[in-house]
Design an enzyme around this catalytic site. Sequence first.
Site, short mmCIF file in Angstrom:
data_model
loop_
_atom_site.label_atom_id
_atom_site.label_comp_id
_atom_site.label_asym_id
_atom_site.label_seq_id
_atom_site.Cartn_x
_atom_site.Cartn_y
_atom_site.Cartn_z
N GLY A 179 0.84 -1.20 0.00
CA GLY A 179 0.00 0.00 0.00
C GLY A 179 0.87 1.25 0.00
N SER A 210 -5.32 1.44 0.83
CA SER A 210 -4.96 2.75 0.26
C SER A 210 -5.70 3.00 -1.05
CB SER A 210 -3.46 2.81 -0.05
OG SER A 210 -2.68 2.49 1.06
N ALA A 261 -9.06 4.58 -0.62
CA ALA A 261 -9.19 5.83 0.14
C ALA A 261 -9.80 6.92 -0.73
CB ALA A 261 -7.83 6.25 0.68
N GLY A 291 -11.07 10.00 0.75
CA GLY A 291 -10.65 11.29 1.28
C GLY A 291 -9.30 11.60 0.68
N GLU A 317 -13.09 18.66 5.36
CA GLU A 317 -13.69 17.44 5.91
C GLU A 317 -13.84 17.59 7.41
OE1 GLU A 317 -11.39 14.08 4.47
OE2 GLU A 317 -11.88 14.56 2.40
N HIS A 327 -16.25 4.58 10.36
CA HIS A 327 -16.67 5.64 9.44
C HIS A 327 -18.19 5.69 9.49
CE1 HIS A 327 -17.13 8.19 5.98
NE2 HIS A 327 -15.82 8.36 5.95
N ARG A 367 -15.53 12.46 13.62
CA ARG A 367 -16.08 11.23 13.05
C ARG A 367 -16.71 10.30 14.08
NH1 ARG A 367 -12.02 8.85 8.69
NH2 ARG A 367 -12.65 10.69 7.50
N HIS A 370 -13.25 1.30 10.05
CA HIS A 370 -12.57 2.05 8.98
C HIS A 370 -11.07 2.16 9.21
CE1 HIS A 370 -12.28 5.00 5.80
NE2 HIS A 370 -11.82 5.94 6.61
N GLU A 384 -0.86 1.92 8.81
CA GLU A 384 -1.94 1.61 9.75
C GLU A 384 -1.59 0.47 10.72
OE1 GLU A 384 -5.76 1.31 7.88
OE2 GLU A 384 -6.75 0.79 9.77
N ARG A 409 -8.53 9.25 14.62
CA ARG A 409 -7.79 9.91 13.54
C ARG A 409 -8.60 11.02 12.87
NH1 ARG A 409 -7.94 9.35 8.25
NH2 ARG A 409 -8.99 7.32 8.23
N LEU A 415 -3.48 8.67 4.51
CA LEU A 415 -2.55 8.58 3.37
C LEU A 415 -1.32 9.43 3.69
CD1 LEU A 415 -5.03 8.94 0.34
CD2 LEU A 415 -3.86 6.86 1.08
#
Length: 476
Positions: free
Chosen positions: A13, A42, A45, A47, A113, A229, A276, A333, A357, A368, A374
Site C-alpha cells: 500500500g 490505500s 481511500a 478522502g 472534511e 466511518h 467522526r 474504517h 496503519e 484519527r 494517506l
Amino acid sequence: MSTPARVVIVGGGVAGLATALAAAPAPVLLLDRGRGGETAASTLAQGGIAAPMAVGDTPEAHARDTCVAGSHHNDCTAVEALTRGAVEAVEWLQRQGVAFDRDGDGRLQLGREGGHDRPRIVHAGGDATGAKLMEALVAAARVAPHIERHAGVDVDGLVLRDGRVCGVRATDAGGNHEALHGRAVVLATGGIGGMFAQTSNPADADGGGLALALAAGADARDLEFVQFHPTALALPGVHCLPLVTEALRGAGARLLDEAGGSLMDGVHPLADLAPRDIVARRVWRACRDGGAWLDAQRVGAAFPTRFPTVFRACMDHGIDPRVQPIPVAPAAHFHMGGIAVDADGRSSLPGLHAVGEVACNGVHGANRLASNSLLEGVVFGRRLGRLLRTLPGSGNDRGRFALVRRKPSLDAPRLAGLRELMMRAMGPVREGEALRAARDECEALAGHGWQGGLARTMVGAALRRRQSLGAHFRID
Ligand code: SIN
C-alpha cells in the site's frame, strides 16, 4: 549464507511503497499479497491528503485539529513530524506523478472534511485520491532499480537470529513456503477492518501483520481505538462496504433519519462535519432505530465527475444519489492502535519496523482526523525509508535461529461469527458486560485460529480502558 544487504518490506500500500521508494539506493524486497496494490486499503481511500497549503494555514493549526480529533491522546513528536512534513509530502507525490485536482485558475483545490477548521484537503480524481496515489507509486516502484517485487505472497512467519528479526516466511497461493532474509524487516500490512462484520476496508486488511508481530513478542499500543466511518453504503449482509466519502458532507450533504429529519442538528456545533466518532455513534443509533440516509442531492449533476467512486458504487446498487438519499451505516474504517513504534518506525523487537496503519506511533491519538492516513503513510514511510538506507547489517548469520509463525486462520463459519461479535462488542458503542462476554468467546476461539487471539487482545485493551476516550466510547 551471508545476510543480504537488502531490506524486506511486507505490504504494497501507500506506506510500504513510500518506504521502499525512499530507501533508494538500498536494495528492497517488496512483498505484496496482491498483484499491484489492488488489495490495499490505500486504493480505496476516497478522502484526500490533509496539508496546510492555504494562505494563512499552518502546521500548528493542522496539529491542533489533529490533537482535538485525537482527544489529546496523541504523541506530540509524531504530530509535529506529520504536520510539518505534510506540504513536502504533497510536493513529493506530485514529483511521483500524482496530479492533484486544481481549480479554474490552476491552483490546488482545497476541500474541507470533518474536524478540520478550514479547507485543507487535496484530492486527486475527485474521490479517487487513494487509487491515483497507488497508480503513481506502483508505477514508480516498478521502474525503480533498487526494488524487487514478489506479488501474491502472504507473510505468515518472522525469522529471528538471537532475538533479532532478520527475515520472513512467505507463503504463495499454492501453499509453498520460502524464507526471505534481509538486514531489516518492515511490516506495512495495513489495518484490522476485516475483523469486523462491516468494514470500509478490503478483506485483506485482516490484522494478519499485527497478529504476527504480537506472536513474536513485539509491543503494541492503543489497540482499543478503532475508528468507525459513519457513512458506508448500507448493504445488508455485505462484509466490505463501499465508502460514501465524508467530502460529500464537506460539499453540503446532510444526514437524515427515517422521518427525513436532520441527524446531526443540535448534537455538535459542527453538525454534519462533527468529529467522526460523534457522527458514527449518531448514525449507529439511527440505524438501530430504523435507518440513516445521506442526502447529497444538492451535489446534483456534478455528482459523476466530483464523486465518481461513490456515484458508481451507488448506481451499481440501484441508487441514483443525484435524486435520492443514500442509505448509510457505520463501518470499521481505521485502527489508531497497532505495533508500538517510534517516529522512525522502530518497534520493540530489534530488526522489526512498522509503518502505516499496522503501526502506532501515537500520531492519531484516540481518533484519527480525516485525511491524515494517506499522509501518515507518505510522511512516516519516507522517514523510515531514509533510516533504512543507513542501517548496518546485523552481521549475525549464525546466531540462535527461531521461526515465529502466525497460527492458522479460523475456518469461515467461526470467522464470520467473530466478525459479528467484534461489531457488537467492539463497535462504536461499548459496554463492560458485553466486552467481558466477548473476551470469553474470543478466548475459546483463540485455540482455533489467530484471529481469535488478536480479537482477545483487542477486547482486553478495551476492557482495561474503563473511561470513554475518542473512538473508544463506553456507555457504562
Ligand atoms: C472519507 O473520505 O470519508 C475518508 C477519509 C479518511 O478516512 O480520512
